[in-house]
Design an enzyme around this catalytic site. Structure first.
Site, mmCIF file in Angstrom:
data_model
loop_
_atom_site.group_PDB
_atom_site.id
_atom_site.type_symbol
_atom_site.label_atom_id
_atom_site.label_comp_id
_atom_site.label_asym_id
_atom_site.label_seq_id
_atom_site.Cartn_x
_atom_site.Cartn_y
_atom_site.Cartn_z
ATOM 1 N N PHE A 151 36.547 44.718 36.972
ATOM 2 C CA PHE A 151 35.698 45.541 37.694
ATOM 3 C C PHE A 151 36.057 45.970 39.285
ATOM 4 C CE2 PHE A 151 33.764 41.459 39.034
ATOM 5 C CZ PHE A 151 33.609 41.508 40.344
ATOM 6 N N LYS A 175 41.157 49.244 28.231
ATOM 7 C CA LYS A 175 39.708 48.520 28.098
ATOM 8 C C LYS A 175 39.329 48.158 29.557
ATOM 9 C CE LYS A 175 37.203 45.311 27.895
ATOM 10 N NZ LYS A 175 35.978 45.217 28.826
ATOM 11 N N GLU A 178 33.219 46.625 31.903
ATOM 12 C CA GLU A 178 32.080 47.416 31.269
ATOM 13 C C GLU A 178 31.107 47.819 32.603
ATOM 14 O OE1 GLU A 178 31.168 42.864 30.661
ATOM 15 O OE2 GLU A 178 32.871 44.519 30.492
ATOM 16 N N CYS A 283 41.099 40.125 44.481
ATOM 17 C CA CYS A 283 41.733 38.713 44.421
ATOM 18 C C CYS A 283 42.731 38.621 45.421
ATOM 19 C CB CYS A 283 42.723 38.979 42.966
ATOM 20 S SG CYS A 283 43.872 40.340 42.716
#
Length: 501
Positions: A151, A175, A178, A283
């Protein structure tokens, strides 16, 4: 405001089916539901993979020149529409607009690198390797490849992978998270406008159901993943068990070591920028500042001064410097570390819960201001865990050696930074530190596109890093050809200019 509907992108168009499950997408600045995203079942994942399989033969056989033309067209479209994409990122992730533009710019670097694919996949040739025998090497695409992205960088992280994958002749299934799914669909639309054949770039939305099917599907040849270390390990172990090539980039606990001779104003600026940019949801964020005595007190004071002036507010506001966290659940998880740190004995020097939040509609947003802990020690949860929020921990050490030992003992090895004016110390640090990406007076050492991104230890599972030369090797397979031809003794005359007809 009517909530938007986000669905899959398969074979060059939005999916027209009816989803059995959906998820809510939020505006983090207000806490309101802004959209609903369809969650893929196994059937939808199979449909996307099937589209990628069908498109592969044609795209693999397209000339390198044709693929490059499409890459250049995509680059121009992305550059022209970067503000629109940044607005989408701000609305679903929450980061400020300038930070979203920076994310897109770093992704564009990889697109531009991939535009050089003719040079990047060039093979070698050895004439007369043996008597009358020549040997040469070629690199060929894998087939359909999967990209599972997090995300925190809904545009940049997919662009670490798919430009090279597409340029090399592969087909792609993305993918995305969400939590902020719309950026991937926007990119898919740009690919179509650039002339990419239908089925070469597909997007499926969802959760673990979609991830597991991509990991298991026999037609998916490789998986690229960025996320937390436990999930990265799961993706690597599951994908390789099913015979796939996998690169899985995991979590981090990045340390910034400040030596007594460092420019402390530069170090304080860097600590605030790297610790609180994107609300710490990076990160590569600096989450631990290691201060070598006697500079700790002065450095903490300088950091506190800068934190007090940070403007925290909606990402769409031009004067906001830090936005909200991505979801309410994640904000609550990060906030829980503040009480845990105090209970463990750390000093809560700046409590982000007390920071003023700008914006008329911010009352229900997912807010936490910049937070600073001092006197942190290994073993405390605020030190051990990847918090992934705007929480900076200061550890005091007595020497360079003690600081280096602290960094090398950490199970993560993603990024690190050293602040010093001593070239000898810098050279020693870059050689001795056990971390994959090192900054010298640079707090966020993300490599440029023609190098490769990736850490060591529990921050990487697999043998190859993202983009750069490693990316080209990951998305292609090498093949060596040994050939011998009879030497013709005739051929006749032909005075015409040679052509490649």
């Amino acid at each position: 405001m009517t909530a938007k509907h986000i669905t899959h992108w398969i074979a060059g168009q939005e999916w027209s089916g009816t989803a059995e499950r959906r998820g809510d997408v939020y505006d983090p600045a207000t806490g309101r539901v802004s959209g609903h995203v369809d969650f893929a079942s196994i059937a939808e994942v199979d449909q996307a993979v099937g589209a990628a399989v069908e498109a592969f033969a044609g795209w693999r056989d397209a000339s390198v020149a044709k693929r490059t033309q499409v890459l250049f067209a995509f680059r121009e479209l992305l550059n022209a529409h970067r503000d629109e994409l940044a607005a989408i990122i701000v609305s679903e992730h929450g980061k400020v607009h300038s930070d979203a533009l920076g994310e897109i710019a770093r992704g564009l670097e990889v697109v531009e690198y991939a535009c050089g694919i003719p040079q990047l996949i060039k093979g070698g040739f050895t004439e007369q390797a043996s008597t009358g025998i020549d040997v040469y090497s070629i690199r060929q695409p894998l087939g359909p490849v999967a990209i599972i992205s997090p995300f925190n960088f809904p545009a940049m992280v997919p662009m670490w992978f798919f430009p090279i994958a597409v340029a090399a002749g592969n087909t792609v299934i993305v993918k995305p998270s969400e939590k902020d799914p719309s950026a991937a669909n926007f990119l898919a639309g740009l690919w179509k406008r650039a002339g990419l054949p239908d089925g070469v770039f597909n997007v499926v939305h969802g959760d673990k159901v979609a991830v597991d099917r991509l990991l298991e599907h026999p037609d998916v040849k490789s998986v690229s993943f960025v996320g937390s270390t436990p999930i990265a390990r799961y993706v690597y172990e599951t994908g390789t068990r099913y015979g796939k090539r996998v690169q899985a980039l995991g979590g981090a606990k990045n340390h910034m070591l400040v030596l007594p001779d460092a420019d402390l104003d530069l170090a304080a600026d860097a600590a605030v920028n790297a610790g609180f940019g994107a609300a710490g949801e990076r990160c590569m964020a600096v989450s631990v500042l290691v201060a070598v005595d006697p500079v700790g007190d002065e450095l903490v004071a300088k950091i506190k001064e800068r934190m007090a002036t940070l403007k925290v507010g909606p990402g769409c506001a031009p004067d906001s410097e830090m936005g909200p966290l991505v979801t309410g659940a994640h904000r609550d998880k990060v906030t829980a570390y503040l009480d845990a740190g105090v209970a463990d004995g750390a000093t809560l020097a700046v409590d982000g819960r007390e920071h003023a939040i700008a914006g008329e509609d911010s009352a229900d947003g997912f807010w936490l201001g910049p937070t600073l802990f001092d006197d942190v020690k290994p073993g405390m949860s605020v030190y051990n865990d990847e918090i992934f929020g705007p929480v900076l921990s200061v550890v005091r050490v007595g020497s360079y050696d003690e600081g280096l030992e602290l960094i090398n003992a950490n199970p993560y090895g993603n990024g690190t930074a050293l602040f010093t004016n001593d070239g000898g110390a810098a050279r020693r640090f870059q050689r001795e530190v056990e971390v994959g990406m090192v900054g010298i007076n640079v707090p966020i050492p993300v490599p440029v596109a023609y190098y490769s991104f990736g850490g060591w230890k529990a921050s990487l599972f697999g043998d190859t890093h993202a983009y750069g030369e490693d990316g080209v090797r990951f998305f292609t397979r090498g093949k060596a050809v040994t050939q011998r031809w009879l030497d013709p003794s005739h051929g006749g005359l032909n005075l015409g200019f040679p052509t490649n007809d």
